[in-house]
Design an enzyme around this catalytic site. Sequence first.
Site, short mmCIF file in Angstrom:
data_model
loop_
_atom_site.label_atom_id
_atom_site.label_comp_id
_atom_site.label_asym_id
_atom_site.label_seq_id
_atom_site.Cartn_x
_atom_site.Cartn_y
_atom_site.Cartn_z
N GLU A 142 15.59 22.20 -39.71
CA GLU A 142 15.85 20.76 -39.58
C GLU A 142 15.13 20.21 -38.36
O GLU A 142 14.82 20.96 -37.43
CB GLU A 142 17.36 20.53 -39.38
CG GLU A 142 18.09 20.02 -40.61
CD GLU A 142 17.73 18.59 -40.99
OE1 GLU A 142 16.63 18.11 -40.67
OE2 GLU A 142 18.58 17.96 -41.64
N ASP A 155 22.60 15.20 -36.27
CA ASP A 155 23.14 14.00 -35.64
C ASP A 155 24.65 13.96 -35.93
O ASP A 155 25.43 14.65 -35.28
CB ASP A 155 22.37 12.81 -36.24
CG ASP A 155 22.62 11.50 -35.53
OD1 ASP A 155 23.75 11.26 -35.10
OD2 ASP A 155 21.69 10.69 -35.43
N VAL A 171 15.26 8.72 -30.76
CA VAL A 171 14.04 9.50 -30.54
C VAL A 171 13.14 9.50 -31.78
O VAL A 171 13.63 9.52 -32.91
CB VAL A 171 14.36 10.96 -30.14
CG1 VAL A 171 14.89 11.02 -28.72
CG2 VAL A 171 15.33 11.63 -31.10
N ASP A 197 11.17 9.87 -37.36
CA ASP A 197 10.67 8.53 -37.64
C ASP A 197 11.63 7.42 -37.25
O ASP A 197 12.82 7.64 -37.04
CB ASP A 197 10.41 8.38 -39.15
CG ASP A 197 11.72 8.21 -39.94
OD1 ASP A 197 12.62 9.06 -39.79
OD2 ASP A 197 11.84 7.22 -40.68
C1 PRP Z 1 17.55 12.72 -40.76
C2 PRP Z 1 17.26 14.11 -40.20
C3 PRP Z 1 18.37 14.95 -40.73
C4 PRP Z 1 19.53 13.97 -40.83
C5 PRP Z 1 20.45 14.17 -39.68
O1 PRP Z 1 17.01 12.65 -42.04
O2 PRP Z 1 16.01 14.58 -40.61
O3 PRP Z 1 18.07 15.47 -42.01
O4 PRP Z 1 18.97 12.65 -40.81
O5 PRP Z 1 21.50 13.25 -39.69
P1 PRP Z 1 23.03 13.63 -39.87
O6 PRP Z 1 23.31 14.84 -39.03
O7 PRP Z 1 23.72 12.39 -39.35
O8 PRP Z 1 23.30 13.86 -41.32
P2 PRP Z 1 16.68 11.29 -42.79
O9 PRP Z 1 17.70 11.05 -43.84
O10 PRP Z 1 16.45 10.20 -41.79
O11 PRP Z 1 15.33 11.66 -43.56
P3 PRP Z 1 13.89 12.08 -42.99
O12 PRP Z 1 14.01 13.52 -42.50
O13 PRP Z 1 13.01 11.96 -44.18
O14 PRP Z 1 13.50 11.14 -41.87
#
Ligand code: PRP
Length: 179
Positions: A98, A102, A152, A158
């Site tokens: 990952e 978050d 970040v 992104d």
């Molecule tokens: C982001 C990141 C993790 C997730 C973390 O993905 O890459 O997969 O959010 O957040 P959480 O712990 O609150 O669930 P996103 O859905 O933004 O997709 P991306 O990786 O394509 O940017």
Amino acid sequence: MHNDIESILFTKEDIEARIDELAAEINRDYKGMSPDVVGILRGSFIFMSDLVRKFDFPCRLDFMKISSYGSGTASSGNVKINQDIGMSIEGKDLLIIEDIVDSGNSMNSLFKLLATRNPRSVRLCTLLDKPDRRQVPVHIDYTGFSIPDAFVVGYGLDYADMYRSLPYIGILKPEIYSK
Ligand code: PRP
């Protein structure tokens, strides 16, 4: 530095050095094994590509794309798989890659779902961890950096699909995301 970045949290060199340490730890733990390494799209793609090239064990690589629906009560129903892995993981050792943990909802839900496929083991490696934001527990085996609750971007991360290609991890200027 990109004009939308307020400050750099981790330089290219900081990230490279930490990846060397993470890879050394992972190489020790998976010595003699042949795990399946699964990157969670899209944020992890740069981290994964740098990390796996340091591995000295054989491994299959694949990707998943998921969306989390938050911390619902359903045991495994709160993650949507937009793109699944193409391989069977039954009896296999799985290493999930990952970019950031978050709230924890994505990984908490994904781990429940993967458990139904009966892998032998599942471990998580994340480049970044924001522990202050956690809503549900997630066990992280390998963490690049623990960071405060800041917005970040860069090195795969992104905002509105921009900034992923920056070679460093930076804090976005508030006026960019509060527009
Ligand atoms: C982001 C990141 C993790 C997730 C973390 O993905 O890459 O997969 O959010 O957040 P959480 O712990 O609150 O669930 P996103 O859905 O933004 O997709 P991306 O990786 O394509 O940017």
